[in-house]
Motif scaffolding. Structure first.
Motif, PDB file in Angstrom:
ATOM      1  N   TRP A 112       0.988  -1.125   0.035  1.00 25.90           N
ATOM      2  CA  TRP A 112       0.027   0.027  -0.074  1.00 25.90           C
ATOM      3  C   TRP A 112       0.860   1.298  -0.112  1.00 25.90           C
ATOM      4  CZ3 TRP A 112      -0.420   3.637   4.063  1.00 25.90           C
ATOM      5  CH2 TRP A 112      -1.708   4.567   3.915  1.00 25.90           C
ATOM      6  N   SER A 113       1.909   1.039   0.861  1.00 27.39           N
ATOM      7  CA  SER A 113       2.746   2.394   0.784  1.00 27.39           C
ATOM      8  C   SER A 113       3.512   2.591  -0.344  1.00 27.39           C
ATOM      9  CB  SER A 113       3.915   2.180   1.950  1.00 27.39           C
ATOM     10  OG  SER A 113       4.772   3.177   1.875  1.00 27.39           O
ATOM     11  N   ASN A 114       3.848   1.623  -0.889  1.00 32.62           N
ATOM     12  CA  ASN A 114       4.560   1.648  -2.504  1.00 32.62           C
ATOM     13  C   ASN A 114       3.522   2.319  -3.570  1.00 32.62           C
ATOM     14  OD1 ASN A 114       7.039   0.881  -1.514  1.00 32.62           O
ATOM     15  ND2 ASN A 114       6.699  -1.443  -2.395  1.00 32.62           N
ATOM     16  N   ASN A 115       2.451   1.695  -3.380  1.00 31.59           N
ATOM     17  CA  ASN A 115       1.261   2.409  -4.113  1.00 31.59           C
ATOM     18  C   ASN A 115       0.976   3.903  -4.246  1.00 31.59           C
ATOM     19  OD1 ASN A 115       0.514  -0.039  -5.885  1.00 31.59           O
ATOM     20  ND2 ASN A 115      -0.971  -0.708  -4.543  1.00 31.59           N
ATOM     21  N   ILE A 116       0.999   4.202  -2.971  1.00 33.44           N
ATOM     22  CA  ILE A 116       0.783   5.465  -2.556  1.00 33.44           C
ATOM     23  C   ILE A 116       2.064   6.520  -3.398  1.00 33.44           C
ATOM     24  CG2 ILE A 116       1.325   7.519  -0.688  1.00 33.44           C
ATOM     25  CD1 ILE A 116      -0.656   6.306   0.778  1.00 33.44           C
ATOM     26  N   GLN A 117       3.185   5.914  -3.054  1.00 28.06           N
ATOM     27  CA  GLN A 117       4.527   6.757  -3.586  1.00 28.06           C
ATOM     28  C   GLN A 117       4.580   6.701  -4.936  1.00 28.06           C
ATOM     29  OE1 GLN A 117       6.056   8.179  -1.561  1.00 28.06           O
ATOM     30  NE2 GLN A 117       6.204   7.409   0.362  1.00 28.06           N
ATOM     31  N   ALA A 118       4.027   5.588  -5.724  1.00 29.84           N
ATOM     32  CA  ALA A 118       4.092   5.543  -7.147  1.00 29.84           C
ATOM     33  C   ALA A 118       2.994   6.387  -7.677  1.00 29.84           C
ATOM     34  CB  ALA A 118       3.944   4.153  -7.629  1.00 29.84           C
ATOM     35  N   TYR A 119       1.659   6.634  -6.890  1.00 34.26           N
ATOM     36  CA  TYR A 119       0.795   7.555  -7.586  1.00 34.26           C
ATOM     37  C   TYR A 119       1.273   8.778  -7.793  1.00 34.26           C
ATOM     38  CZ  TYR A 119      -4.097   9.259  -7.695  1.00 34.26           C
ATOM     39  OH  TYR A 119      -5.000  10.061  -8.089  1.00 34.26           O
ATOM     40  N   ILE A 120       1.843   9.233  -6.679  1.00 38.15           N
ATOM     41  CA  ILE A 120       2.284  10.592  -6.310  1.00 38.15           C
ATOM     42  C   ILE A 120       3.578  11.140  -7.126  1.00 38.15           C
ATOM     43  CG2 ILE A 120       0.459  11.178  -4.625  1.00 38.15           C
ATOM     44  CD1 ILE A 120       3.040  11.054  -2.649  1.00 38.15           C
ATOM     45  N   GLU A 121       4.248  10.042  -7.532  1.00 34.67           N
ATOM     46  CA  GLU A 121       5.494  10.324  -7.906  1.00 34.67           C
ATOM     47  C   GLU A 121       5.663  11.142  -9.104  1.00 34.67           C
ATOM     48  OE1 GLU A 121       9.788   8.098  -7.399  1.00 34.67           O
ATOM     49  OE2 GLU A 121       8.579   7.383  -8.910  1.00 34.67           O
ATOM     50  N   GLY A 122       4.632  11.023 -10.038  1.00 34.99           N
ATOM     51  CA  GLY A 122       4.546  11.484 -11.115  1.00 34.99           C
ATOM     52  C   GLY A 122       3.655  12.835 -11.132  1.00 34.99           C
ATOM     53  N   LEU A 123       3.216  13.216 -10.032  1.00 38.08           N
ATOM     54  CA  LEU A 123       2.325  14.327  -9.916  1.00 38.08           C
ATOM     55  C   LEU A 123       3.210  15.676  -9.555  1.00 38.08           C
ATOM     56  CD1 LEU A 123      -0.527  12.987  -7.970  1.00 38.08           C
ATOM     57  CD2 LEU A 123      -0.525  13.267 -10.166  1.00 38.08           C
TER      58      LEU A 123
END
Length: 763
Positions: A155-166
């Motif tokens: 879940w933590s990795n999903n959060i980081q991946a989701y916002i890294e490109g923002l």
């Protein structure tokens, strides 16, 4: 993690790909970089070093350059952020559960459906999380219950991946309240429960009188936190336990300013230090948010400030300065290279009449005197200051209800409360997912101070907040290796260390005729314990029950067990300290013409507060109870909900007919022992650790070594007459063996403990 097929170019450039589309890049003389292949982030190679191009502009910005000092990087990034982005950085999310439940304050949906109906993975982001991450620019996330360490990591990795490109590629700084407690008892440690190493917490840790043990805990807990994707601890709680009736006294270290300061220092050094790094900070560090400035312990009458009925901290002993010491002498004077706690959380309370500059009585998070003049001015603290959760939200309809806590700012609008908090010198809003009120507050600041000045103020807060990202390596690699997570969290070595610390926290108060330890295989009678119907922290009902208080199968490994006291060699009675359901307030009392305020009793028997104050020191609920100007509970009565614990001790004593009775007390606060102490041959006291640890002392596997971190009162009269802000000011219980249950008292097999700890930490 499962390794995927790599192409030749990837191998050539030192790129390793893992599941969840996360890739890592190795620098020969620098940090490992982690990024999501789906985020659009590219790797820049400059002078043989590799860097993440987080804002995708094709060049290396200062904030992307891991070779530069933290402050230079933070200032560069803050200058590039829009006010909307800084407003999002100032938010700290409400409680997140992984996966999200169907109802309650942590509820969430997945593509518009509840989790069980959605087909989503447990580690997927909820619709609500995606919104506050993308639309509100929120980057500080509070994690509570998780299905498993593996799920938490994914879940933590999903959060980081989701916002890294923002936008500017700012990662998430995930946090947690304490989650290593041996028992799950409240909102502030509900992450505990078995898949992580279990340790003493609060008073239990305090009872060890061992700051080095706390430091060891911090080091182990930090490893587990980082493996879960957590980089900030909303702890330690270093309030002084000077008011014995206070609900949250269970989570403080002690009533001693000196012991609490040393425990705070050890705790934070353990969490924040990456061993081997020159300045202490690194990718193994966890930011510590110490709480609650300037000390939330002296609650009038013991009522807690999570509710309006307990909004006032009072200082009848003029002892404010002692409550500040654990911060100034502990949290802000670390032995390690990180020097001071990364963040500070003020409590909900109004520190009544302590603002000597403006004479303002507002919640600590609203107080410019306490934050700007005292914390930042006199004590030179320049770390993050974050409000406690929901201080800007509207309060409930009753002083006993649970909702927002805008104490002293009840009549302001939500946006005006945000502005008052900013003007006080605070950087961050706990429990707020919405950037809207922060932006409104910004416009108020522009109107009063000008755009340039308020933009500078926002950037200053952004720099403070961003330091905690850069220092812990989140910009280089915010991702966790799920396979490593499964190996680290709750591993046998960490579990063993936590359990041994639990044992060290248990205090033996009485051992008449050296009845303990009982190493022979004797026959024991253990009465079942009645648990009355209760409502928990969130108002959720639990039905009554009658069960064994310990796993009987584990007892049978050491003793024969009988349900007939006449056939037993000794009895073992498990009880809990007296509990007042109402917490000091009742709407029923209001309906009957009273002011709603009731005594909080530390005894089992019905108690009438004949010695309480004639008139309360503080009062005032301008919105929900404008006519209540006195919160006295003098001559009112309360009865502990678990008064049957006393009956169980008394009846067991009678049934045993002179044979030994051992009482094990699990306590959440001080208590009155004179009701039953004479009926016990031995008494062991623990502060919410496992009953298995108690059993291991009874059988002699371990020797008791804990010491009382608080005084145990002789009676309720001394409780009423003590001053909420003053330590060691009660008459203590004296037992049949002539021992006083005072601060620092405890026994081992040889008798009363006298050692380096009792010599160092005195009243």
């Amino acid at each position: 993690m499962k390794r995927t097929v790599l192409n030749v170019a990837a191998l050539f450039f030192g790129i390793t790909a893992f599941s969840q589309n996360i890739q890592t890049v190795t620098n020969s003389k620098g940090p490992v970089l982690g990024y999501s292949a789906d985020s659009g982030v590219k790797i820049l190679t400059i002078g043989g070093n590799k860097f993440k191009d987080l804002n995708k502009n094709g060049k290396l910005d200062k904030y992307e350059d891991w070779r530069l000092p933290v402050d230079e990087r933070a200032k560069d990034l803050a200058s590039k952020m829009t006010i909307e982005q800084i407003a999002g950085l100032m938010l700290y999310s409400g409680h997140q559960s992984v996966p999200a439940p169907a109802d309650g304050f942590r509820a969430g949906k997945y593509n518009g459906k509840l989790y069980k109906e959605s087909g989503a993975n447990a580690w997927d982001l909820t619709d609500q999380q995606k919104k506050f991450l993308k639309e509100d620019n929120l980057r500080h996330v509070l994690v509570t219950t998780v299905e498993s360490p593996e799920v938490a990591a994914k879940w933590s990795n999903n959060i980081q991946a989701y916002i890294e490109g923002l936008g500017l590629g700012i990662p998430a700084n995930n946090s947690t309240d304490p989650r290593h407690s041996a028992t799950v008892t409240a909102e502030f440690n509900e992450g505990a429960g078995g898949q992580i190493s279990l340790w003493p917490d609060g008073l239990a840790m305090g009872a060890t009188f061992d700051p080095e043990l706390v430091k060891k805990f911090g080091n182990i807990a930090a490893q587990e936190y980082r493996a879960l994707g957590i980089s900030t601890a909303l702890s330690p709680q270093i309030d002084l336990g000077t008011e014995p009736r206070w609900y949250r006294i269970a989570y403080v270290f002690s009533e001693s300013p000196e012991l609490t300061a040393d425990m705070a220092r050890g705790y934070i050094d353990g969490f924040q230090t990456t061993v081997g790094n020159k300045n202490g900070w690194g990718n193994k560090s966890v930011n510590a948010m110490v709480k609650h400035w300037p000390g939330g312990g002296p609650e009038e009458g013991g009522r807690d400030a999570h509710w309006a009925m307990g909004k006032f901290a009072v200082y009848p002993g003029n002892n404010f300065q002692n409550h500040v010491k654990p911060f100034t002498e502990g949290a802000f004077k670390l032995n390690g290279g990180t020097k001071e706690a990364a963040a500070v959380m003020p409590y909900y309370t109004i520190s009544f009449n302590q603002d000597t500059k403006n004479g303002e009585n507002v919640g600590n998070g609203y107080s410019k005197y306490l934050i700007t003049d005292l914390l930042r001015g006199i004590y030179k603290y320049d770390g993050v200051v974050c409000t406690d959760w929901l201080i800007t939200a509207d309060e409930p309809k009753s002083p006993g209800g649970f909702a927002g806590k805008p104490w002293g700012a009840e009549k302001l609008s939500i946006a005006e409360r945000h502005y008052k908090v900013l003007e006080a010198g605070v950087d961050q809003f706990g429990g707020n997912n919405d950037k809207g009120p922060v932006l409104e507050a910004y416009q108020m600041g522009v109107k009063e101070h000008g755009e340039k000045a308020y933009r500078a103020k926002f950037e200053q807060s952004a720099v403070r907040l961003l330091r905690n990202f850069f220092r812990t390596g989140l910009f280089e690699n915010p991702y966790v290796n799920v396979e490593e997570t499964k190996k680290i969290v709750g591993n046998p070595e960490f579990m063993k260390a936590g359990y041994e610390a639990q044992v060290k926290s248990i205090v033996m108060l009485k051992n008449k005729a050296n009845i303990l330890p009982i190493k022979e295989r004797k026959t024991v009678y253990i009465p079942k314990r009645y648990s009355p119907a209760t409502f928990n922290w969130w108002g959720i009902y639990t039905a009554p029950s009658l069960d064994y208080p310990i796993d009987i199968e584990k007892v049978k490994k050491h003793y024969n067990v009988t349900e007939d006291p006449s056939k037993a060699d000794f009895a073992l009675v498990f009880v809990k300290s007296p509990h007042s359901e109402e917490g000091g307030y009742s709407d029923i009392d209001v309906a009957e013409g009273g002011n709603g305020y009731l005594p909080i009793s530390l005894q089992y028997q019905t108690y009438t507060a004949t010695e309480a104050r004639e008139k309360s020191i503080a009062a005032g609920d301008p919105v929900v109870a404008p006519n209540v100007h006195d919160r006295t509970f003098k001559n009112k009565t309360s009865t502990a909900t678990n008064f049957t614990d006393l009956l169980t001790i008394q009846n067991t004593y009678k049934a045993m007919n002179g044979k030994p009775v051992i009482v094990s007390v699990t306590a959440s606060k001080p208590m009155v022992f004179n009701e039953f102490e004479k009926h016990a041959d031995a008494i062991l006291m623990n502060f919410n650790v496992s009953n298995q640890a108690v059993l291991d002392i009874i059988t002699g596997k371990y020797e008791p070594s804990g010491l009382l971190p608080l005084q145990m009162p002789a009676n309720m009269t001394t409780v009423e007459k003590q001053k909420e802000d003053v330590p060691y000011d009660m008459e203590t219980h004296k037992d049949s063996e002539g021992h006083s249950y005072d601060f620092g008292y405890g026994m081992n097999w040889s008798g009363v403990i006298k050692d380096a700890r009792t010599e160092k930490y005195k009243k």
